[in-house]
Design an enzyme around this catalytic site. Structure first.
Site, PDB file in Angstrom:
ATOM      1  N   GLY A   1       0.990  -0.806   0.208  1.00 57.01           N
ATOM      2  CA  GLY A   1      -0.031   0.198   0.108  1.00 57.01           C
ATOM      3  C   GLY A   1       1.249   0.989   0.190  1.00 57.01           C
ATOM      4  O   GLY A   1       1.745   1.470   0.371  1.00 57.01           O
TER       5      GLY A   1
ATOM      6  N   PHE B   1       1.866  -7.382  -4.914  1.00 58.61           N
ATOM      7  CA  PHE B   1       2.821  -8.721  -5.437  1.00 58.61           C
ATOM      8  C   PHE B   1       3.858  -9.527  -5.032  1.00 58.61           C
ATOM      9  O   PHE B   1       4.486  -8.704  -4.583  1.00 58.61           O
ATOM     10  CB  PHE B   1       2.872  -8.299  -7.258  1.00 58.61           C
ATOM     11  CG  PHE B   1       3.688  -9.226  -8.116  1.00 58.61           C
ATOM     12  CD1 PHE B   1       2.607 -10.218  -8.958  1.00 58.61           C
ATOM     13  CD2 PHE B   1       4.898  -9.447  -8.036  1.00 58.61           C
ATOM     14  CE1 PHE B   1       3.027 -11.070  -9.737  1.00 58.61           C
ATOM     15  CE2 PHE B   1       5.174 -10.477  -9.182  1.00 58.61           C
ATOM     16  CZ  PHE B   1       4.113 -11.098  -9.842  1.00 58.61           C
TER      17      PHE B   1
ATOM     18  N   ASP C   1       5.071  -5.054   5.330  1.00 61.65           N
ATOM     19  CA  ASP C   1       5.662  -7.006   5.768  1.00 61.65           C
ATOM     20  C   ASP C   1       5.824  -8.070   4.737  1.00 61.65           C
ATOM     21  O   ASP C   1       6.259  -8.357   4.597  1.00 61.65           O
ATOM     22  CB  ASP C   1       4.530  -7.570   7.081  1.00 61.65           C
ATOM     23  CG  ASP C   1       2.871  -7.130   6.416  1.00 61.65           C
ATOM     24  OD1 ASP C   1       2.274  -6.252   6.044  1.00 61.65           O
ATOM     25  OD2 ASP C   1       2.233  -8.349   6.593  1.00 61.65           O
TER      26      ASP C   1
ATOM     27  N   THR D   1       6.246  -7.358   1.675  1.00 59.30           N
ATOM     28  CA  THR D   1       7.142  -6.894   0.498  1.00 59.30           C
ATOM     29  C   THR D   1       8.680  -7.104   1.104  1.00 59.30           C
ATOM     30  O   THR D   1       8.878  -7.665  -0.076  1.00 59.30           O
ATOM     31  CB  THR D   1       6.958  -5.180   0.314  1.00 59.30           C
ATOM     32  OG1 THR D   1       5.702  -4.669  -0.767  1.00 59.30           O
ATOM     33  CG2 THR D   1       8.021  -5.127  -0.533  1.00 59.30           C
TER      34      THR D   1
ATOM     35  N   THR E   1       4.778   1.031   6.371  1.00 59.34           N
ATOM     36  CA  THR E   1       3.410   0.886   6.463  1.00 59.34           C
ATOM     37  C   THR E   1       2.381   2.176   7.405  1.00 59.34           C
ATOM     38  O   THR E   1       3.285   1.815   8.272  1.00 59.34           O
ATOM     39  CB  THR E   1       3.661  -0.445   7.502  1.00 59.34           C
ATOM     40  OG1 THR E   1       1.703  -0.195   6.972  1.00 59.34           O
ATOM     41  CG2 THR E   1       4.256  -0.837   8.417  1.00 59.34           C
ATOM     42  N   ILE E   2       1.636   2.677   6.819  1.00 63.33           N
ATOM     43  CA  ILE E   2       1.035   3.286   8.390  1.00 63.33           C
ATOM     44  C   ILE E   2       0.135   2.391   9.392  1.00 63.33           C
ATOM     45  O   ILE E   2      -0.288   3.438  10.151  1.00 63.33           O
ATOM     46  CB  ILE E   2      -0.297   3.704   7.354  1.00 63.33           C
ATOM     47  CG1 ILE E   2      -1.432   2.523   7.371  1.00 63.33           C
ATOM     48  CG2 ILE E   2       0.265   5.192   6.267  1.00 63.33           C
ATOM     49  CD1 ILE E   2      -2.969   3.669   6.577  1.00 63.33           C
ATOM     50  N   ASP E   3       0.601   0.930   8.640  1.00 65.43           N
ATOM     51  CA  ASP E   3       0.002  -0.472  10.536  1.00 65.43           C
ATOM     52  C   ASP E   3       0.748  -0.107  11.340  1.00 65.43           C
ATOM     53  O   ASP E   3       0.680  -0.566  12.411  1.00 65.43           O
ATOM     54  CB  ASP E   3      -0.870  -1.375   9.775  1.00 65.43           C
ATOM     55  CG  ASP E   3      -1.684  -1.049   9.125  1.00 65.43           C
ATOM     56  OD1 ASP E   3      -2.155   0.107   9.346  1.00 65.43           O
ATOM     57  OD2 ASP E   3      -1.826  -1.836   7.888  1.00 65.43           O
TER      58      ASP E   3
ATOM     59  N   ASP F   1       3.122  -2.071  11.681  1.00 62.04           N
ATOM     60  CA  ASP F   1       2.920  -2.694  12.188  1.00 62.04           C
ATOM     61  C   ASP F   1       4.447  -4.002  12.024  1.00 62.04           C
ATOM     62  O   ASP F   1       4.606  -5.233  11.423  1.00 62.04           O
ATOM     63  CB  ASP F   1       2.043  -3.867  11.920  1.00 62.04           C
ATOM     64  CG  ASP F   1       1.772  -4.169  10.624  1.00 62.04           C
ATOM     65  OD1 ASP F   1       2.496  -4.020   9.663  1.00 62.04           O
ATOM     66  OD2 ASP F   1       0.850  -4.603  10.256  1.00 62.04           O
TER      67      ASP F   1
ATOM     68  N   MET G   1      -7.711   2.109   9.759  1.00 61.91           N
ATOM     69  CA  MET G   1      -6.600   0.914   9.077  1.00 61.91           C
ATOM     70  C   MET G   1      -5.844   0.507  10.717  1.00 61.91           C
ATOM     71  O   MET G   1      -6.132   1.032  11.369  1.00 61.91           O
ATOM     72  CB  MET G   1      -5.747   1.330   8.394  1.00 61.91           C
ATOM     73  CG  MET G   1      -7.527   1.684   6.670  1.00 61.91           C
ATOM     74  SD  MET G   1      -6.058   1.833   5.201  1.00 61.91           S
ATOM     75  CE  MET G   1      -7.028   1.758   3.887  1.00 61.91           C
ATOM     76  N   GLY G   2      -5.828  -0.806   9.952  1.00 59.10           N
ATOM     77  CA  GLY G   2      -5.382  -1.728  11.038  1.00 59.10           C
ATOM     78  C   GLY G   2      -5.610  -2.956  11.144  1.00 59.10           C
ATOM     79  O   GLY G   2      -6.461  -3.254  11.601  1.00 59.10           O
ATOM     80  N   ARG G   3      -5.477  -4.321  10.381  1.00 59.78           N
ATOM     81  CA  ARG G   3      -6.365  -5.214  10.409  1.00 59.78           C
ATOM     82  C   ARG G   3      -5.908  -6.257  11.310  1.00 59.78           C
ATOM     83  O   ARG G   3      -6.104  -7.026  12.060  1.00 59.78           O
ATOM     84  CB  ARG G   3      -5.752  -6.217   8.889  1.00 59.78           C
ATOM     85  CG  ARG G   3      -6.174  -7.460   8.728  1.00 59.78           C
ATOM     86  CD  ARG G   3      -6.554  -7.178   7.559  1.00 59.78           C
ATOM     87  NE  ARG G   3      -6.492  -8.697   7.285  1.00 59.78           N
ATOM     88  CZ  ARG G   3      -7.327 -10.325   6.446  1.00 59.78           C
ATOM     89  NH1 ARG G   3      -6.607  -9.618   5.142  1.00 59.78           N
ATOM     90  NH2 ARG G   3      -7.382 -11.522   6.185  1.00 59.78           N
TER      91      ARG G   3
ATOM     92  N   GLU H   1     -10.043  -1.265  11.858  1.00 55.88           N
ATOM     93  CA  GLU H   1     -10.938  -2.642  10.947  1.00 55.88           C
ATOM     94  C   GLU H   1     -10.671  -3.459  11.211  1.00 55.88           C
ATOM     95  O   GLU H   1     -11.902  -4.909  11.393  1.00 55.88           O
ATOM     96  CB  GLU H   1     -10.449  -2.302   9.412  1.00 55.88           C
ATOM     97  CG  GLU H   1      -8.355  -2.496   9.644  1.00 55.88           C
ATOM     98  CD  GLU H   1      -8.513  -1.829   7.972  1.00 55.88           C
ATOM     99  OE1 GLU H   1      -9.154  -1.649   7.254  1.00 55.88           O
ATOM    100  OE2 GLU H   1      -7.164  -2.645   7.828  1.00 55.88           O
TER     101      GLU H   1
ATOM    102  N   HIS I   1      -8.479   5.083   2.526  1.00 55.73           N
ATOM    103  CA  HIS I   1      -7.537   5.738   2.122  1.00 55.73           C
ATOM    104  C   HIS I   1      -7.073   7.037   2.565  1.00 55.73           C
ATOM    105  O   HIS I   1      -5.788   6.771   2.213  1.00 55.73           O
ATOM    106  CB  HIS I   1      -8.017   5.154   0.888  1.00 55.73           C
ATOM    107  CG  HIS I   1      -7.561   3.495   0.415  1.00 55.73           C
ATOM    108  ND1 HIS I   1      -8.875   3.019   0.400  1.00 55.73           N
ATOM    109  CD2 HIS I   1      -6.964   3.348  -0.022  1.00 55.73           C
ATOM    110  CE1 HIS I   1      -8.729   1.775   0.090  1.00 55.73           C
ATOM    111  NE2 HIS I   1      -7.409   1.497  -0.253  1.00 55.73           N
TER     112      HIS I   1
ATOM    113  N   ARG J   1      -3.651   7.361   3.832  1.00 62.45           N
ATOM    114  CA  ARG J   1      -2.381   6.875   2.959  1.00 62.45           C
ATOM    115  C   ARG J   1      -2.168   8.169   2.245  1.00 62.45           C
ATOM    116  O   ARG J   1      -1.197   8.525   1.914  1.00 62.45           O
ATOM    117  CB  ARG J   1      -3.236   5.617   2.111  1.00 62.45           C
ATOM    118  CG  ARG J   1      -3.400   4.154   3.160  1.00 62.45           C
ATOM    119  CD  ARG J   1      -3.000   3.318   1.515  1.00 62.45           C
ATOM    120  NE  ARG J   1      -2.883   2.102   1.997  1.00 62.45           N
ATOM    121  CZ  ARG J   1      -2.526   0.939   3.027  1.00 62.45           C
ATOM    122  NH1 ARG J   1      -1.294   1.488   2.834  1.00 62.45           N
ATOM    123  NH2 ARG J   1      -2.817   0.454   3.210  1.00 62.45           N
TER     124      ARG J   1
END
Length: 341
Positions: A10, A73, A103, A105, A125-127, A129, A169-171, A222, A272, A275
């Site tokens: 992302g 990808f 994580d 990539t 990453t914005i998360d 993590d 966000m934050g899965r 989220e 988003h 981001r």
């Protein structure tokens, strides 16, 4: 030396600052050339090349997004993906890769390194993590955006005597929810690390509204889930690629609050917007330091390592120690968010 450069996963604020630092330091200090690949590891597999010179990075420091584009990808998970990556690197005579990503990539980068490619990772990453680093590119700006939204929602919540549920966000990790919740003065913060009890949430809100307030702010990551055996039971709704459907968790929580309290409740899904936009100075500086450190690591002959912020120092940590692992919010920080409700 011919350096390949990608941004994967992302997008986030600060990626262009990292690209700029790599290109300026590689060209200016060592005379290396930098070859950008569009759209992350997909661009490497497809041979989608963009040479990067100093003229290409003028004026990008304050721009959000990434001038190289990005995609989710992972070549080791795609049929023929790894062979295509290795073929492109050989055809373009790439001596080393610098990979800016989260994580997924970076996990892919560690697999590529196992195939004999010199690889340096940069965490973004914005998360927030990514394991092994105190901070990742993009996180500070995302927290700022979320905090500003919470600040704005306070006034409308108070004006209309509402409960405002803010989904961020934050899965798998609730860094944005917890830090923005603390900074924005939220009454309740729900994060993946601490499954919640809706009955307790309802009791807290009712007590607050009876005692001293007519409004409340509830921040929901989220990926937040109810604790097993509690009165609210739902499964997180996923899209076709395994992503959480934006708003699904926040809407479920808001519906339960409205039904059980009778309070007028609204949902705001930041999505988003977290981001995008102009990176804060902190993200520009962190990205610049990481880009510089990545080029220095190559000059020292290092490979299969990731730049990491440890305290006030940028250090190198083995990709094998961080790839595929998640950094979760510590109990202490979640306790702060809960105690200050």
């Amino acid at each position: 030396m011919r350096i390949g450069l990608i941004t994967g996963g992302g997008d986030c604020a600060g990626l262009n600052a990292a690209i700029r630092a790599v290109v300026k330091h590689a060209h200016g200090s060592y005379g290396h050339s930098v070859t950008g690949f569009r759209n992350g590891w997909r661009g490497v597999a497809e041979g989608d090349v963009r040479p990067l010179a100093r003229d290409d990075i003028r004026g990008v420091l304050a721009l959000g997004g990434t001038l190289l584009g990005t995609a989710r990808f992972h070549p080791h998970s795609e049929p023929g993906g790894m062979d295509a990556v290795l073929a492109t690197l050989e055809a373009e005579r790439i001596d080393a890769m610098i990979c800016v990503g989260g994580d997924g990539t970076l996990h892919a980068a560690s697999v590529v390194a196992e195939h004999g490619v010199n690889v340096i990772g940069i965490p973004k990453t914005i998360d927030n993590d990514v394991e092994g680093t105190d901070a990742s590119i993009g996180f500070e700006t995302a927290v700022h955006v979320a905090t500003e939204a919470i600040d704005r929602l306070h006034t409308t919540a108070e004006s209309h005597n509402r409960v405002m549920v803010v989904e961020v966000m934050g899965r798998h990790a609730g860094w944005i929810a917890v830090q923005a919740g603390i900074a924005g003065g939220a009454e309740i913060v729900l994060a993946p690390e601490a499954p919640f009890d809706m009955d307790r949430v309802v009791r807290t809100l009712k007590h607050r509204h009876r005692a001293h307030a007519s409004f409340s702010i509830v921040v929901v990551a989220e990926g937040a889930v109810p604790a097993e055996g509690t009165s609210l039971d739902f499964e997180t709704r996923l899209g076709p690629h395994g992503e959480i459907i934006a708003g699904s968790t926040g809407e479920r929580v808001a519906a339960a609050i409205a039904e059980r309290t009778g309070f007028e409740t609204r949902v705001t899904v930041l999505g988003h917007v977290q981001r995008g936009g102009t990176p804060l100075p902190g993200d520009r500086i962190l990205a610049s330091r990481f880009g510089y450190a990545a080029v220095e690591a190559l000059a020292e002959g290092r490979s299969a390592v990731m730049t990491a912020l440890r305290g006030d120092r940028v250090e190198l940590v083995p990709l094998s120690e961080v790839a595929g692992r998640l950094k979760r919010v510590p109990d202490e920080l979640i306790a702060v968010a809960s105690a200050l409700a």
